[in-house]
Scaffold this active site. Structure first.
Site, short mmCIF file in Angstrom:
data_model
loop_
_atom_site.label_atom_id
_atom_site.label_comp_id
_atom_site.label_asym_id
_atom_site.label_seq_id
_atom_site.Cartn_x
_atom_site.Cartn_y
_atom_site.Cartn_z
N HIS A 127 0.62 -1.08 0.24
CA HIS A 127 0.30 0.41 0.02
C HIS A 127 0.97 1.21 0.40
O HIS A 127 1.66 0.71 0.61
CB HIS A 127 -0.93 -0.11 1.61
CG HIS A 127 -1.93 -0.14 1.21
ND1 HIS A 127 -2.08 -2.16 1.35
CD2 HIS A 127 -2.95 -0.14 0.45
CE1 HIS A 127 -3.60 -2.23 1.07
NE2 HIS A 127 -4.15 -1.73 0.46
N LYS B 7 -0.76 4.83 4.97
CA LYS B 7 -1.46 3.71 5.09
C LYS B 7 -1.20 3.28 6.96
O LYS B 7 0.23 3.20 6.41
CB LYS B 7 -2.01 2.35 4.43
CG LYS B 7 -2.66 1.79 5.13
CD LYS B 7 -2.87 0.46 3.74
CE LYS B 7 -4.05 -0.77 4.83
NZ LYS B 7 -5.17 -0.05 4.52
#
Ligand code: NAD
Length: 284
Positions: free
Chosen positions: A173, A177
């Site tokens: 990601h 995040k």
């Protein structure tokens, strides 16, 4: 932006309308002939009363931004009160884990069908919302991942798992995040573990000279690895291994527009659901 006929459309309130996901949802609603935006909620300071379409560069939509979710839900429920069963309004929520439980409960209380994309509901909260939605007879959907490709990856992983005893999962990601591993990766592991077998028995005693090099170890023996880098969006890989071969499943979300077909499926189905449905796989 052309206005659509309200009677033939699904009336929608979007919470988090100025966020990355909410903005995509507003754009998709504007382009869908069977959807009508009736409310746009966001707490970004200085935006109260401004036209959401203009703020998002879509042209005037005739819907003013507000930070008052309850007032918006009240208006949306009154607007469709007399249209009969299966005709209620829908709330699409992409806001923040700290408010998602209250938002979902409020929508159900006002008779507005929630389609919840915001992550972070605990299993106790989910149970509570499920009971409340059933009592209130309000079809509701909580969808932690709207990507159709991810559902297909998880189904393929579940099918492959019965043929392989070794598997490792990697999720990748963007570096904004905060949590790891991702909820979607944990869900993939749980789906594989539904088979009830254990994985990755090793004949050697493994030692890590750098802690966590081998990733997070689950009770089933599955290992989960998390990578965070700018430039990534959301990606997942499930790699199975056996003598003389590996089998790799990979899904890449390159742009947030990838979630919109799943959002529209949920919006179109939620009013006819009985109680609360969890996961896009239950809708496709
Ligand atoms: P974001 O920060 O870009 O947008 C959130 C928006 O919500 C902001 O504009 C913020 O002002 C607004 N907001 C915050 N609190 C609010 C409140 N109480 N009332 C109204 N508006 C409020 O975040 P994002 O990237 O759009 O993600 C939002 C959520 O969606 C996160 O929980 C994320 O994990 C989740 N998400 C889910 C999926 C999925 O497929 N289900 C996909 C991507 C992101």
């Amino acid at each position: 932006m052309t206005m659509k006929s309200k009677n033939s459309s699904i009336s929608l309130v979007v919470a988090g309308a100025l966020g990355r996901m909410g903005a995509e949802v507003v754009k998709s609603i504007a382009m869908a002939s069977d959807c009508q935006l009736v409310g746009a909620v966001d707490t970004t300071p200085g935006k109260e009363g401004l036209d959401v379409g203009i703020e998002l560069g879509l042209g005037p939509m005739g819907v003013s931004l507000t930070s008052d979710l309850e007032a918006c839900l009240c208006m949306a429920s009154q607007q469709v009160r007399d249209l009969g069963p299966g005709q209620g309004s829908v709330l699409v929520d992409f806001t923040h884990p700290s408010v998602v439980y209250e938002h979902t409960r409020a929508a159900i209380a006002y008779g507005v069908h929630p389609v919840i994309g915001t992550t972070g509901l605990s299993s106790d909260q989910l149970k509570d919302l499920s009971v409340f939605a059933e009592k209130a007879c309000i079809g509701s959907a909580v969808i932690p991942n709207f990507s159709i490709g991810m559902v297909l990856l998880q189904q393929a992983a579940a099918a492959a798992a019965s043929f392989y005893d070794h598997a490792e999962l990697t999720e990748l990601h963007h570096n904004q995040k905060a949590d790891a591993p991702s909820g979607t990766c944990i869900k993939t592991a749980e789906i594989i573990e539904d088979l009830g077998k254990s994985f990755n028995h090793s004949d050697v005693k493994e030692e890590e000279s750098l802690s966590c090099s081998r990733g997070g170890l689950r009770e089933s023996g599955l290992r989960l690895h998390s990578i965070r880098l700018p430039g990534l969006v959301a990606h997942q890989e499930v790699m199975f291994g056996s003598n003389g071969e590996t089998y790799t499943l990979r899904h890449d979300t390159i742009d947030r527009s990838a979630y919109m077909p799943g959002v529209l499926i949920a919006v179109r189905k939620v009013r006819n659901l009985e109680g609360l449905v969890y996961g896009l796989e239950r809708l496709i």
